[in-house]
Every structure is written in structure tokens, then in C-alpha cells.
Design a protein around this motif. Structure first.
Motif, mmCIF file in Angstrom:
data_model
loop_
_atom_site.group_PDB
_atom_site.id
_atom_site.type_symbol
_atom_site.label_atom_id
_atom_site.label_comp_id
_atom_site.label_asym_id
_atom_site.label_seq_id
_atom_site.Cartn_x
_atom_site.Cartn_y
_atom_site.Cartn_z
ATOM 1 N N LEU A 135 0.228 -3.200 -6.827
ATOM 2 C CA LEU A 135 0.386 -4.633 -7.099
ATOM 3 C C LEU A 135 1.761 -4.967 -7.658
ATOM 4 C CD1 LEU A 135 -3.145 -5.359 -8.564
ATOM 5 C CD2 LEU A 135 -2.320 -5.792 -6.252
ATOM 6 N N THR A 136 2.421 -4.006 -8.328
ATOM 7 C CA THR A 136 3.741 -4.266 -8.883
ATOM 8 C C THR A 136 4.828 -4.167 -7.827
ATOM 9 O OG1 THR A 136 4.097 -1.950 -9.469
ATOM 10 C CG2 THR A 136 3.047 -3.355 -11.126
ATOM 11 N N GLY A 137 4.597 -3.363 -6.787
ATOM 12 C CA GLY A 137 5.591 -3.172 -5.743
ATOM 13 C C GLY A 137 6.690 -2.209 -6.124
ATOM 14 N N LYS A 138 6.483 -1.450 -7.208
ATOM 15 C CA LYS A 138 7.533 -0.567 -7.703
ATOM 16 C C LYS A 138 7.102 0.895 -7.816
ATOM 17 C CE LYS A 138 9.769 -4.282 -10.126
ATOM 18 N NZ LYS A 138 10.452 -4.747 -11.316
ATOM 19 N N SER A 139 5.903 1.219 -7.403
ATOM 20 C CA SER A 139 5.452 2.612 -7.486
ATOM 21 C C SER A 139 6.255 3.476 -6.526
ATOM 22 C CB SER A 139 3.969 2.720 -7.131
ATOM 23 O OG SER A 139 3.186 2.063 -8.085
ATOM 24 N N PRO A 140 6.571 4.712 -6.927
ATOM 25 C CA PRO A 140 7.320 5.592 -6.027
ATOM 26 C C PRO A 140 6.448 6.064 -4.872
ATOM 27 C CG PRO A 140 6.698 6.768 -8.004
ATOM 28 C CD PRO A 140 6.296 5.331 -8.210
ATOM 29 N N GLY A 141 7.068 6.260 -3.733
ATOM 30 C CA GLY A 141 6.352 6.755 -2.573
ATOM 31 C C GLY A 141 6.606 5.907 -1.346
ATOM 32 N N ARG A 142 6.003 6.313 -0.258
ATOM 33 C CA ARG A 142 6.154 5.595 1.011
ATOM 34 C C ARG A 142 5.237 4.385 1.008
ATOM 35 N NH1 ARG A 142 8.659 6.274 5.562
ATOM 36 N NH2 ARG A 142 7.785 5.490 7.497
ATOM 37 N N GLY A 143 5.784 3.220 1.295
ATOM 38 C CA GLY A 143 5.004 1.998 1.218
ATOM 39 C C GLY A 143 4.894 1.272 2.540
ATOM 40 N N SER A 144 3.843 0.498 2.640
ATOM 41 C CA SER A 144 3.654 -0.404 3.774
ATOM 42 C C SER A 144 3.080 -1.696 3.209
ATOM 43 C CB SER A 144 2.736 0.215 4.816
ATOM 44 O OG SER A 144 1.481 0.487 4.250
ATOM 45 N N VAL B 138 0.883 -1.161 0.000
ATOM 46 C CA VAL B 138 0.000 0.000 0.000
ATOM 47 C C VAL B 138 0.919 1.208 0.000
ATOM 48 C CG1 VAL B 138 -1.790 1.259 1.235
ATOM 49 C CG2 VAL B 138 -1.785 -1.236 1.257
ATOM 50 N N VAL B 139 0.753 2.111 -0.977
ATOM 51 C CA VAL B 139 1.700 3.200 -1.169
ATOM 52 C C VAL B 139 1.018 4.561 -1.108
ATOM 53 C CG1 VAL B 139 1.530 3.144 -3.693
ATOM 54 C CG2 VAL B 139 3.608 3.976 -2.643
ATOM 55 N N LYS B 140 1.741 5.533 -0.543
ATOM 56 C CA LYS B 140 1.300 6.933 -0.543
ATOM 57 C C LYS B 140 2.293 7.713 -1.387
ATOM 58 C CE LYS B 140 2.084 10.240 2.563
ATOM 59 N NZ LYS B 140 2.170 10.956 3.818
ATOM 60 N N ASN B 141 1.812 8.321 -2.480
ATOM 61 C CA ASN B 141 2.717 9.049 -3.361
ATOM 62 C C ASN B 141 2.907 10.491 -2.890
ATOM 63 O OD1 ASN B 141 0.360 10.312 -4.165
ATOM 64 N ND2 ASN B 141 0.239 9.231 -6.110
ATOM 65 N N LYS B 142 3.645 11.278 -3.651
ATOM 66 C CA LYS B 142 3.951 12.656 -3.256
ATOM 67 C C LYS B 142 2.709 13.527 -3.120
ATOM 68 C CE LYS B 142 8.572 12.878 -5.158
ATOM 69 N NZ LYS B 142 9.450 13.553 -6.117
ATOM 70 N N ASP B 143 1.675 13.223 -3.897
ATOM 71 C CA ASP B 143 0.441 14.009 -3.846
ATOM 72 C C ASP B 143 -0.425 13.645 -2.646
ATOM 73 O OD1 ASP B 143 1.234 15.151 -6.252
ATOM 74 O OD2 ASP B 143 0.172 13.625 -7.432
ATOM 75 N N GLU C 196 -2.065 4.352 9.153
ATOM 76 C CA GLU C 196 -1.846 5.782 9.387
ATOM 77 C C GLU C 196 -0.449 6.038 9.936
ATOM 78 O OE1 GLU C 196 -5.017 7.455 11.703
ATOM 79 O OE2 GLU C 196 -6.531 6.861 10.235
ATOM 80 N N ARG C 197 0.007 5.185 10.852
ATOM 81 C CA ARG C 197 1.348 5.345 11.413
ATOM 82 C C ARG C 197 2.418 5.050 10.371
ATOM 83 N NH1 ARG C 197 0.875 1.628 15.834
ATOM 84 N NH2 ARG C 197 -1.223 2.177 16.380
ATOM 85 N N ALA C 198 2.215 3.995 9.598
ATOM 86 C CA ALA C 198 3.227 3.595 8.614
ATOM 87 C C ALA C 198 3.345 4.600 7.472
ATOM 88 C CB ALA C 198 2.893 2.217 8.058
ATOM 89 N N LEU C 199 2.225 5.188 7.070
ATOM 90 C CA LEU C 199 2.238 6.131 5.953
ATOM 91 C C LEU C 199 2.343 7.581 6.413
ATOM 92 C CD1 LEU C 199 -0.453 4.427 3.717
ATOM 93 C CD2 LEU C 199 2.021 4.273 3.513
ATOM 94 N N SER C 200 2.396 7.808 7.704
ATOM 95 C CA SER C 200 2.580 9.138 8.295
ATOM 96 C C SER C 200 1.537 10.154 7.863
ATOM 97 C CB SER C 200 3.973 9.681 7.951
ATOM 98 O OG SER C 200 4.967 8.802 8.384
ATOM 99 N N SER C 201 0.279 9.733 7.790
ATOM 100 C CA SER C 201 -0.791 10.671 7.467
ATOM 101 C C SER C 201 -2.147 10.072 7.838
ATOM 102 C CB SER C 201 -0.795 11.007 5.977
ATOM 103 O OG SER C 201 -1.201 9.908 5.223
#
Length: 88
Positions: free
Chosen positions: A38-47, A26-31, A66-71
Motif C-alpha cells: 500500500l505504501t508503494g515503497k517495499s523493496p522487490g519486483r512490483g506490478s 503488488v510486490v514480490k520480495n527476495k524471499d 505471473e508474467r510481471a513478477l516472473s514466477s
């Protein structure tokens, strides 16, 4: 011959270390958009979370995403993530 190291990550639900390929990222991007990667390669903070819904529910109840993605994460985003995990 060298043995190739298999990368491991911790599931947010069951808190167990598992091979990265067995987990869903599960990823949070810059926006600030949060989605299932599903690919595991998207940029951003992942958990990472197991593919089972039980682990997702445990992580949701303990607010580990929320803790892992800091938001803070809205309930609508959780519903979308759960639908994507169920459809997989």
C-alpha cells in the motif's frame, strides 16, 4: 515555474496508463513472498493494478501477475491479494 512530472504506471488488468497514486502495487520480495504494497515503497519486483476488482480479475485470468513478477503464483496467494484489495 516548472510543472512537476507525475509518474505513471500501467494497470495489469485494463492495460491503461494511470498515475501511480491511483494504482495498488503488488510486490514480490527476495524471499518470493507476494503481497499488496500500500505504501508503494517495499523493496522487490512490483506490478500495478487498479483498485477495482474487475481489473484484478482480468489480470488473474490472463496470468499477467505471473508474467510481471516472473514466477508462478498459487491460488491461495491470489485469494489473499483479492481479500486485501476488497478490504481497502
Amino acid at each position: 515555474m516548472k510543472v512537476k512530472k507525475i509518474p505513471e504506471r500501467m494497470c495489469l488488468g485494463c492495460q491503461e496508463m494511470k498515475p501511480k497514486k491511483e494504482l495498488v502495487r503488488v510486490v514480490k520480495n527476495k524471499d518470493g513472498d507476494i503481497k499488496v504494497d500500500l505504501t508503494g515503497k517495499s523493496p522487490g519486483r512490483g506490478s500495478y493494478v487498479c483498485k477495482c476488482i474487475d481489473c484484478f480479475d482480468k489480470a488473474y485470468k490472463a496470468k499477467r501477475f505471473e508474467r510481471a513478477l516472473s514466477s508462478p503464483i498459487s491460488p491461495e496467494v491470489y485469494e489473499n491479494l483479492k481479500k486485501e484489495l476488497q478490504s481497502e
